[in-house]
Scaffold this motif. Sequence first.
Motif, PDB file in Angstrom:
ATOM      1  N   LYS A 101       0.776   4.260  -2.733  1.00  0.00           N
ATOM      2  CA  LYS A 101       0.575   5.654  -2.326  1.00  0.00           C
ATOM      3  C   LYS A 101       1.672   6.548  -2.898  1.00  0.00           C
ATOM      4  O   LYS A 101       1.395   7.617  -3.447  1.00  0.00           O
ATOM      5  N   THR A 141       0.830  -1.211   0.000  1.00  0.00           N
ATOM      6  CA  THR A 141       0.000   0.000   0.000  1.00  0.00           C
ATOM      7  C   THR A 141       0.862   1.259   0.000  1.00  0.00           C
ATOM      8  O   THR A 141       0.535   2.237  -0.672  1.00  0.00           O
ATOM      9  N   ALA A 172     -10.142   0.277  -5.438  1.00  0.00           N
ATOM     10  CA  ALA A 172      -9.232   0.966  -4.524  1.00  0.00           C
ATOM     11  C   ALA A 172      -8.766   2.280  -5.137  1.00  0.00           C
ATOM     12  O   ALA A 172      -8.795   3.337  -4.494  1.00  0.00           O
TER      13      ALA A 172
END
Lengths: 299, 234
Positions: free
Chosen positions: A181, A177, B209
């Motif tokens: 990002k 993740t 997402a």
Amino acid sequence: MGGANSMKYFHNCHPVVMFSYLIGVIFITMFTMNPIFIGISFLCSISFTFMLFGAKETVKSLLLAMPMIIIIALTNPLFVHKGETVLFFLNNNPMTLEAMIYGLFAALMLVSVFYWFKCYNRLMTSDKFIYLFGQVIPKLALMLSMMLNFVPKFIKQFKAVDESQKAMGIYSGSSYTDKIKCKFRVLSSLITWSLENSIETADSMKARGYGLKGRTSYSVFPWKTSDKLLMSYFGVMIIIVTVGLFTGYADFDYYPKITRMSFEIIPILLYFGGFILMFTSTIMEIKENMLWHYLKSKI
Amino acid sequence: MTYVKRKKLIFSVLMYFVAIPLTILLGVVLFNDRQYSIISIIIAGLACLPFFIRFEKSNASSREIIVIATMTALAVVGRIVFMALPGFKPVTAIVIITAIAFGKDAGFLTGSMSALVSNIYYGQGPWTPFQMLAWGFIGFLAGMIFYKKEKPNMILLIVVGIIGGVIFSLMMDVWTVLALDGAFTMSRYLIAISTSTPFMVLYSASNAAFLALFTKPILEKLNRIKVKYKVFTA
């Protein structure tokens, strides 16, 4: 012979000729399930790939393709239960020889189409593509040429931002993740940068009179006599073979029973025509290679 | 973008209700109901055609053309730079967000051109028209539902993202079946779906997402461009 470094005839012939030839050959390959035709197309596509890419690349891709062909041939009876010759039963379903042979030739057909497309991708560079469609669809072609300009430019910019962020230590963790990002932060800055920049390009184009009537464009592809000859030859051959296929002389049935090959004069002429058409590309490259080596030997 | 509306409508109707059924008929008559792979490629191409012709006939400004080109290039770059993270491809999300900001036609163009251009890097093949149609359709759908919404309903948006992933996967599976069997067989289709399910799930999840996290910031940028430079305001 072969090899990726020598001159290629098809690189220098007119894009229209090359495009019509490859698309024609691909369509003919997909038209028919006749095993002889598929065999011819398979061999010719591989020989042309060999001429364009060299031995190493061809063998490597064949090693990948062969297991695929075998797997499709062996598994086809699991899906199709048509056919007379039952080999054995699996879960009360008949596994037939016909289905297996059909699978083999369906796979060979697909693989030949892949090989022709491999050659297409090598020969049809983006400038040729835009040249071909620029006349028919000017706006889309313009858009396409811009995109092809943007993509490497954006990747470069993306890397620049990415690296400077890394150097500044902004990249936090190494988890999935976190990576997403960080990559997104770079992408986000790229979006702002690219949109602002591209609007500038658009204004500059407008200031230089883009879209005004009567503007001509320069073409780097001369329409030579050899192109005319080759185009008419390809055109005639493609039409003959297509018409021959439509008239049903090369029709072939796998179910319920495999058709016996007919060796009458017309089907044989048709196979011969198909072979000549599909093998021409290889011959042209062989000829070009010989000329190349001959000229080199004189130096 | 303003269009010659009536002419365009007649053309689309002709395309969808005459040309495509004719092609199918041709497949039944000429190929004895067997070679659907080639017929399906032609149909996928024909289905894209009205949108392209509409774009050609429109008086889209050079700014509008270039904004679509930029968004498409960004989608392609996204596919390339996120390659290190398996299963995470922002193409669908970027297409959907573009459609929200600039409308269904811009969405279709961005989607279909993304397929065409990214295949210049990944290799063109008989699947190109299918990908063009699938991504174009996702863009079109998103434009129909969300166009001009400053704050699109997040739940609905995520649903569209997931459906987008599913549509893309299911359509490509149809192509797989047609390529192998010549005609459509349900048993093969089910197998194809079952083998592609992990990718489909991953793909849909990454779409959801991406959309959930990044719709707002990207949409803000696009809307800003829209106001600042007066593109797609008609």
